[in-house]
Design a protein around this motif. Structure first.
Motif, PDB file in Angstrom:
ATOM      1  N   GLU A 125       0.822  -1.250  -0.015  1.00 22.33           N
ATOM      2  CA  GLU A 125       0.169   0.119  -0.024  1.00 22.33           C
ATOM      3  C   GLU A 125       0.913   1.307   0.018  1.00 22.33           C
ATOM      4  O   GLU A 125       0.527   2.419  -0.724  1.00 22.33           O
ATOM      5  N   ILE A 126       1.932   1.161   0.689  1.00 24.36           N
ATOM      6  CA  ILE A 126       2.886   2.305   0.835  1.00 24.36           C
ATOM      7  C   ILE A 126       3.717   2.528  -0.624  1.00 24.36           C
ATOM      8  O   ILE A 126       3.332   3.886  -1.163  1.00 24.36           O
ATOM      9  N   LEU A 127       3.750   1.543  -1.281  1.00 24.87           N
ATOM     10  CA  LEU A 127       4.633   1.743  -2.460  1.00 24.87           C
ATOM     11  C   LEU A 127       3.596   2.317  -3.658  1.00 24.87           C
ATOM     12  O   LEU A 127       3.929   3.238  -4.425  1.00 24.87           O
ATOM     13  N   LEU A 128       2.134   1.775  -3.384  1.00 29.65           N
ATOM     14  CA  LEU A 128       1.397   2.241  -4.426  1.00 29.65           C
ATOM     15  C   LEU A 128       0.957   3.737  -4.374  1.00 29.65           C
ATOM     16  O   LEU A 128       0.867   4.633  -5.018  1.00 29.65           O
ATOM     17  N   ASN A 129       0.800   4.258  -2.875  1.00 30.51           N
ATOM     18  CA  ASN A 129       0.767   5.569  -2.489  1.00 30.51           C
ATOM     19  C   ASN A 129       1.803   6.330  -2.877  1.00 30.51           C
ATOM     20  O   ASN A 129       1.883   7.586  -3.424  1.00 30.51           O
ATOM     21  N   LEU A 130       2.977   5.947  -2.916  1.00 32.24           N
ATOM     22  CA  LEU A 130       4.522   6.584  -3.546  1.00 32.24           C
ATOM     23  C   LEU A 130       4.360   6.940  -5.002  1.00 32.24           C
ATOM     24  O   LEU A 130       4.856   7.763  -5.426  1.00 32.24           O
ATOM     25  N   LYS A 131       3.710   6.047  -5.741  1.00 33.75           N
ATOM     26  CA  LYS A 131       3.564   6.114  -7.191  1.00 33.75           C
ATOM     27  C   LYS A 131       2.740   7.471  -7.618  1.00 33.75           C
ATOM     28  O   LYS A 131       2.930   7.717  -8.516  1.00 33.75           O
TER      29      LYS A 131
ATOM     30  N   ALA B 256       3.622  13.568   1.404  1.00 28.31           N
ATOM     31  CA  ALA B 256       4.685  13.858   0.434  1.00 28.31           C
ATOM     32  C   ALA B 256       5.447  15.037   0.924  1.00 28.31           C
ATOM     33  O   ALA B 256       6.749  15.064   0.532  1.00 28.31           O
ATOM     34  N   ASP B 257       4.934  15.983   1.298  1.00 30.47           N
ATOM     35  CA  ASP B 257       5.881  17.261   1.853  1.00 30.47           C
ATOM     36  C   ASP B 257       6.903  17.128   2.668  1.00 30.47           C
ATOM     37  O   ASP B 257       7.771  17.931   3.019  1.00 30.47           O
ATOM     38  N   LEU B 258       6.828  15.854   3.471  1.00 31.72           N
ATOM     39  CA  LEU B 258       7.766  15.457   4.511  1.00 31.72           C
ATOM     40  C   LEU B 258       9.009  14.941   4.082  1.00 31.72           C
ATOM     41  O   LEU B 258       9.800  14.892   4.641  1.00 31.72           O
ATOM     42  N   ILE B 259       9.081  14.662   2.776  1.00 28.51           N
ATOM     43  CA  ILE B 259      10.260  13.927   2.135  1.00 28.51           C
ATOM     44  C   ILE B 259      11.350  15.115   1.858  1.00 28.51           C
ATOM     45  O   ILE B 259      11.088  16.237   1.335  1.00 28.51           O
ATOM     46  N   GLN B 260      12.509  14.943   2.355  1.00 25.49           N
ATOM     47  CA  GLN B 260      13.641  15.678   2.081  1.00 25.49           C
ATOM     48  C   GLN B 260      14.244  15.370   0.861  1.00 25.49           C
ATOM     49  O   GLN B 260      14.650  14.464   0.452  1.00 25.49           O
TER      50      GLN B 260
END
Length: 311
Positions: free
Chosen positions: A77-83, A109-113
């Motif tokens: 589920e996390i991988l699908l959300n990342l796509k 997504a805004d928490l990704i550095q």
């Protein structure tokens, strides 16, 4: 023909940062509308590049069927959300990013550095929910490319530590066109071509059509100048097996179907959109546990996401 022109007649932002634009090309000679429309559609869908997540490394996780303590979603589920995260990059180089956060919290997504050359178009894209005080740590690999790349086609020295993703690089999601005949006072016929373009927001429809036109110009310029290379002359046999339609080999995970419909398709060995298109609507409903509701969901998703209508 001397008066040929292109004009943007409609432009708007739609949900999740995506963009839509409608263009009209005037004063085409009879028969040129279908030629120009088909060429532009193919280039817009297949030749424009973009940046996407191609692999991730999640702390404590070795395969996609794992779970993370305290995280509501499993790895798939996390991988699908990342796509679903859309990126805009100023470079074509491979880049890396990182996410490290302690719960309880909702991860978006805004928490990704990110590196300085990379920007997220839809920062509110949902990734996961951490319900305890556990830490979620993910390292991302960002790549630039055209078309798509299946995880099974990805070979990396880091394959033991990175989870590979089916990656869609295409910034243009859908293209439609229609042609109208125009009659002048002497009853001569010219054509007017309308082109509708939907993008993921990493590129505007205006930028997309300009880039597509430039790609076509560069291609035919090489032909006019007769600059042939050995690479052009040696056609690899494997190219003949590659589908012309850019959506054929997209994994069905990209359709983001309900769990019931997805599981039924997987059990029937339907792994890609190409596999799915081999089934008629009647044959599809004959699959075990695949009812009318699931069929309607699949038909609607194919139409809305890819512009494909099953007959």
């Amino acid at each position: 023909m001397d008066n040929i022109s292109i004009k943007c007649i409609k432009s708007e932002k739609i949900k999740s940062g995506a963009s839509y634009g409608q263009f009209v090309i005037n004063s085409l000679s009879a028969g040129q509308g279908i030629t120009v429309g088909n060429q532009l559609r193919r280039v817009l869908l297949g030749d424009l590049g973009g940046t996407a997540i191609s692999a991730v490394r999640i702390a404590g996780v070795r395969h996609e069927f794992s779970t993370i303590p305290g995280v509501r979603e499993d790895i798939l589920e996390i991988l699908l959300n990342l796509k679903g995260i859309v990126f805009k990059s100023q470079t074509k180089e491979t880049q890396f990013g990182r996410l490290k956060i302690q719960g309880p919290t909702v991860v978006t997504a805004d928490l990704i550095q990110l590196p300085t050359n990379l920007e997220i178009i839809n920062p509110n894209n949902y990734i996961a929910t951490i319900s305890t005080a556990n830490v979620l740590e993910i390292e991302f690999k960002f790549e630039y490319g055209t078309g798509y790349k299946l995880a099974s086609q990805t070979f990396s020295d880091e394959v033991d530590s990175y989870l590979q993703l089916d990656t869609i690089f295409m910034p243009v999601q859908k293209v439609d066109f229609k042609i109208e005949n125009v009659y002048d006072s002497t009853n001569n016929i010219t054509e007017r071509l309308f082109i509708d373009i939907w993008t993921n927001g990493s590129i505007s429809p205006t930028e997309a059509i300009k880039s597509a036109c430039q790609i076509i110009i560069n291609l035919f310029k090489l032909l006019v100048e007769n600059k042939e290379t050995n690479e052009n002359l040696e056609l690899e046999t494997k190219n003949s097996s590659i589908s012309i339609e850019p959506y054929t080999n997209i994994a069905i995970e990209e359709l983001q179907l309900s769990v019931r419909a997805y599981n039924c398709l997987k059990k029937a060995q339907i792994n890609t959109v190409g596999d799915l298109l081999q089934y008629s609507p009647e044959k599809l409903q004959e699959l075990k546990n695949f009812g009318r509701k699931s069929a309607d969901e699949v038909f609607s998703t194919l139409k809305n996401k890819l512009g494909i209508i099953l007959k």
